[in-house]
Design an enzyme around this catalytic site. Structure first.
Site, short mmCIF file in Angstrom:
data_model
loop_
_atom_site.label_atom_id
_atom_site.label_comp_id
_atom_site.label_asym_id
_atom_site.label_seq_id
_atom_site.Cartn_x
_atom_site.Cartn_y
_atom_site.Cartn_z
N GLY A 13 0.82 -0.94 0.20
CA GLY A 13 0.02 -0.21 -0.63
C GLY A 13 0.54 1.23 -0.09
N GLY A 15 -1.16 4.86 -0.03
CA GLY A 15 -2.10 5.36 0.39
C GLY A 15 -1.23 6.46 1.06
N SER A 16 -1.87 7.19 1.58
CA SER A 16 -1.55 8.70 2.78
C SER A 16 -1.34 8.35 3.21
CB SER A 16 -2.87 8.42 3.45
OG SER A 16 -3.89 9.44 2.68
N LYS A 106 -6.76 -1.38 11.92
CA LYS A 106 -7.97 -1.43 13.56
C LYS A 106 -8.81 -2.75 12.44
CE LYS A 106 -8.65 2.56 11.19
NZ LYS A 106 -8.01 3.81 11.25
N GLU A 130 0.90 -0.27 16.38
CA GLU A 130 0.65 1.22 17.06
C GLU A 130 0.08 1.88 16.75
OE1 GLU A 130 2.13 2.12 20.62
OE2 GLU A 130 0.13 3.35 19.44
N GLY A 188 -6.06 13.39 4.35
CA GLY A 188 -5.80 11.62 4.53
C GLY A 188 -6.18 11.55 5.54
N ASP A 202 -14.63 2.64 12.83
CA ASP A 202 -13.28 2.75 12.66
C ASP A 202 -12.79 3.13 14.52
OD1 ASP A 202 -10.88 3.80 11.96
OD2 ASP A 202 -11.45 5.10 13.10
N LYS A 206 -11.67 0.35 17.20
CA LYS A 206 -10.29 0.51 17.98
C LYS A 206 -11.17 0.63 19.63
CE LYS A 206 -9.03 4.21 14.48
NZ LYS A 206 -8.93 5.90 14.31
N1 LIG Z 1 -4.81 7.54 7.41
C1 LIG Z 1 -4.40 8.54 8.43
O1 LIG Z 1 -4.38 8.74 9.04
C2 LIG Z 1 -4.72 6.54 8.75
C3 LIG Z 1 -4.72 5.04 7.99
N2 LIG Z 1 -4.65 3.71 9.46
C4 LIG Z 1 -4.81 3.28 9.08
O2 LIG Z 1 -3.99 2.27 7.96
C5 LIG Z 1 -3.90 1.89 6.66
C6 LIG Z 1 -4.27 2.28 5.51
O3 LIG Z 1 -4.87 3.50 5.16
P1 LIG Z 1 -4.23 4.99 4.21
O4 LIG Z 1 -2.73 5.22 3.83
O5 LIG Z 1 -4.90 5.94 5.06
O6 LIG Z 1 -4.93 4.14 3.17
P2 LIG Z 1 -4.90 4.79 1.60
O7 LIG Z 1 -7.09 4.44 1.03
O8 LIG Z 1 -4.65 6.32 1.55
O9 LIG Z 1 -4.06 4.34 0.70
C7 LIG Z 1 -4.12 3.12 0.67
C8 LIG Z 1 -3.66 2.23 0.16
O10 LIG Z 1 -3.62 0.89 -0.29
C9 LIG Z 1 -3.75 0.39 -1.69
N3 LIG Z 1 -4.56 -0.83 -1.95
C10 LIG Z 1 -5.20 -1.03 -1.55
N4 LIG Z 1 -5.88 -2.17 -1.70
C11 LIG Z 1 -5.31 -3.04 -2.40
C12 LIG Z 1 -5.40 -4.38 -3.38
N5 LIG Z 1 -6.01 -4.57 -3.31
N6 LIG Z 1 -3.83 -4.35 -3.99
C13 LIG Z 1 -2.82 -3.43 -3.75
N7 LIG Z 1 -2.45 -2.18 -3.20
C14 LIG Z 1 -4.26 -2.45 -2.78
C15 LIG Z 1 -4.44 1.38 -1.78
O11 LIG Z 1 -4.14 1.25 -3.38
C16 LIG Z 1 -3.45 2.82 -1.78
O12 LIG Z 1 -2.29 2.87 -2.36
C17 LIG Z 1 -5.40 1.44 6.67
O13 LIG Z 1 -5.47 0.62 7.23
C18 LIG Z 1 -5.85 2.99 7.85
O14 LIG Z 1 -7.08 2.69 9.03
C19 LIG Z 1 -4.40 4.25 10.54
C20 LIG Z 1 -3.67 4.86 11.20
C21 LIG Z 1 -4.28 6.26 10.62
N1 LIG Z 2 -9.69 7.99 9.85
C1 LIG Z 2 -9.22 6.94 11.23
C2 LIG Z 2 -7.92 7.19 10.93
C3 LIG Z 2 -7.14 6.83 11.89
O1 LIG Z 2 -7.01 6.14 12.41
C4 LIG Z 2 -9.82 8.93 12.04
O2 LIG Z 2 -10.13 9.70 11.09
O3 LIG Z 2 -8.87 8.57 13.23
NA NA Z 3 -0.45 5.16 18.57
#
Ligand SMILES: NC(=O)C1=CN([C@@H]2O[C@H](COP(=O)(O)OP(=O)(O)OC[C@H]3O[C@@H](n4cnc5c(N)ncnc54)[C@H](O)[C@@H]3O)[C@@H](O)[C@H]2O)C=CC1
Ligand SMILES: N[C@@H](CC=O)C(=O)O
Ligand code: NA
Length: 439
Positions: A13, A15-16, A106, A130, A188, A202, A206
């Site tokens: 992955g 993404g953000s 999570k 974490e 993000g 979500d 948690k």
């Molecule tokens: N964005 C945030 O502030 C936070 C996010 N998280 C967690 O972190 C994880 C990632 O979050 P984000 O980066 O925000 O998500 P996002 O949606 O921005 O990025 C996800 C990435 O995974 C790739 N992806 C998704 N399904 C795929 C597949 N089947 N095969 C290959 N690549 C695939 C997507 O193309 C993308 O690059 C999630 O579990 C989210 O709950 C946790 C804490 C904070």
């Molecule tokens: N979508 C979640 C990302 C972090 O866990 C949030 O808004 O808290």
């Molecule tokens: Na944490």
């Protein structure tokens, strides 16, 4: 330390969070090598589409769509794809092949944590998470390690950055939920499907994770009662402010003891809550989170900071990676999950809290008596009552604060009020945060 040693890191992955993890891992490889005692080589990044536009410039040769192959050549796998499938299959593959896994997912942990921890234990691999709760805030490690010698009574706070951002804007900017969600998504903060944020899934996930670690008990996500913020209206925000409160989505996990039998149980829930404006949680703005932990010996502790955001969350992910790499270099067992307490879970209808109920009522004599009778019949004690005439003049608005009542009694009362002839509409029911950090 032997920094000439290299360990291979696969990232799933970009993404953000993933793109920031990759950037920092590449930019700070020297510093990480010093801290981990080995070079952390990013060997590849699995994505859905290698040609997709990204916010961060990363070497194109690292990208692949073949996640399985990438995993099988790695010592560490960082899962940042989100969602259950294929994350579950890929994390299972990684652990089963002996790789340590770092994840921020999570949803995956709340729904499949026990089976993943079991695989990890069987093969001697580690699962670090974490970033899964509280984003950048250290909270999982403090609960699992620093507080492992204490008895935790309660974990309570704001654990979703998106909804905190939205509610904050509804208060401070008088903005709508929809517009605030759009900005939170651009920043993000939101999940790929933001229903997870605004409907409280979500935060529910948690809460299940926090309660499980804090009370050494498997707390299935389905036992965490959940209410999101989509029912919160501009009117409720204004009423809250008039009454000296702000609305916050809280996760509340507590150990409760039956006063008659002395039997202990765990309660975990997520719902919008009226928080007094002078309470520390009321000052948690934007995408920040704040989590209170109350424990027998340490007393109250507060953990505060960025609960969402790509680069902020990357900090927690990379902290886990460096820890995992150090253990890999030094050898020896990692931390086990201890679920030995195995406490029962309190049924949602038995949870007690204070409530505030807003009613549109007929502006005529005898209304208060009818309403009061319903409260008495349902054994819910009135603490405060405030009546005002609605601006359209056609009816009156009644806002009633209760003493502590059970959720079951409250639900029955609300139904009875809705059926009372003098009550035109039950316009809002909110739980109220109690003394100290209690709800
Ligand atoms: N964005 C945030 O502030 C936070 C996010 N998280 C967690 O972190 C994880 C990632 O979050 P984000 O980066 O925000 O998500 P996002 O949606 O921005 O990025 C996800 C990435 O995974 C790739 N992806 C998704 N399904 C795929 C597949 N089947 N095969 C290959 N690549 C695939 C997507 O193309 C993308 O690059 C999630 O579990 C989210 O709950 C946790 C804490 C904070
Ligand atoms: N979508 C979640 C990302 C972090 O866990 C949030 O808004 O808290
Ligand atoms: Na944490």
């Amino acid at each position: 330390m032997n920094e000439s040693r290299t360990v291979k890191v696969a990232l799933l992955g970009a993404g953000s969070v993933g793109s920031q993890v990759a950037r920092l891992l590449l930019e700070q490889s020297e510093a990480f090598a010093q801290r981990a005692g080995a070079r952390l080589e990013l060997v590849g990044i699995a994505v859905r589409n290698v040609d997709a536009a990204r916010d961060v410039d990363l070497p194109t040769e690292l990208f692949t769509t073949d996640a399985e192959r990438l995993i099988l050549g790695a010592d560490f796998v960082i899962e940042l794809m989100g969602g259950i499938h294929p994350a579950l299959e890929l994390v299972t593959l990684a652990l089963a092949s002996g790789a340590d896994v770092v994840t921020a997912n999570k949803a995956l942990l709340a729904h499949h944590g026990p089976e993943l921890f079991e695989i990890a234990e069987r093969v001697g691999a580690q699962l670090y998470y974490e970033a899964a709760v509280g984003g950048a805030i250290p909270i999982i490690r403090p609960l699992r390690e620093n507080l492992a010698g204490d008895r935790i009574e309660r974990v309570l706070g704001i654990v979703n950055g998106t909804t905190n951002y939205i509610l904050d804007r509804m208060h401070t900017e008088k903005d709508t939920l929809e517009e605030s969600l759009r900005i939170a998504t651009d920043l993000g903060y939101a999940e790929a499907d933001p229903t997870a944020d605004i409907e409280g899934f979500d935060a529910q996930q948690k809460a299940a994770i926090l309660a499980s670690i804090a009370f050494h008990t498997e707390v299935p996500v389905t036992t965490v009662s959940r209410e999101g913020i989509t029912g919160i209206s501009a009117g409720q925000i204004a009423d809250a402010e008039r009454g000296g409160h702000v609305v916050k989505l809280l996760a509340i996990c507590e150990r409760v003891t039956d006063p008659d039998t002395g039997i202990e149980a765990v309660s975990a829930r997520v719902h919008p809550t009226l928080v007094p404006a002078d309470h520390p949680l009321a000052s948690v703005h934007g995408g920040n989170n704040a989590i209170f932990v109350e424990s027998a010996a340490a007393g109250p502790l507060m953990f505060y900071g960025a609960g969402a955001g790509g680069v902020q969350t990357a900090s927690a992910v990379l902290g886990d990676l460096v820890s995992a790499a150090r253990r890999h270099v030094a050898g020896g067992p990692g931390l086990g999950e201890s679920m030995d307490a195995d406490l029962p879970i309190v049924a949602p209808e038995q949870v007690s809290t204070r409530y505030q109920i807003a009613l549109d009522v007929a502006d005529e004599p005898g209304v208060l008596a009818q309403v009061a009778q319903q409260f008495a019949e349902h054994n819910v004690s009135v603490a405060t009552a405030e009546q005002s005439v609605a601006t359209d003049g056609g009816h009156a608005v009644l806002v009633i604060g209760t003493h502590t009542a059970t959720e079951g009694a409250l639900q029955q009362l609300v139904q009875a009020l809705a059926e009372t002839s003098a009550v035109k509409r039950v316009t809002g029911v909110l739980r109220v945060l109690g003394e100290g950090v209690r709800a």
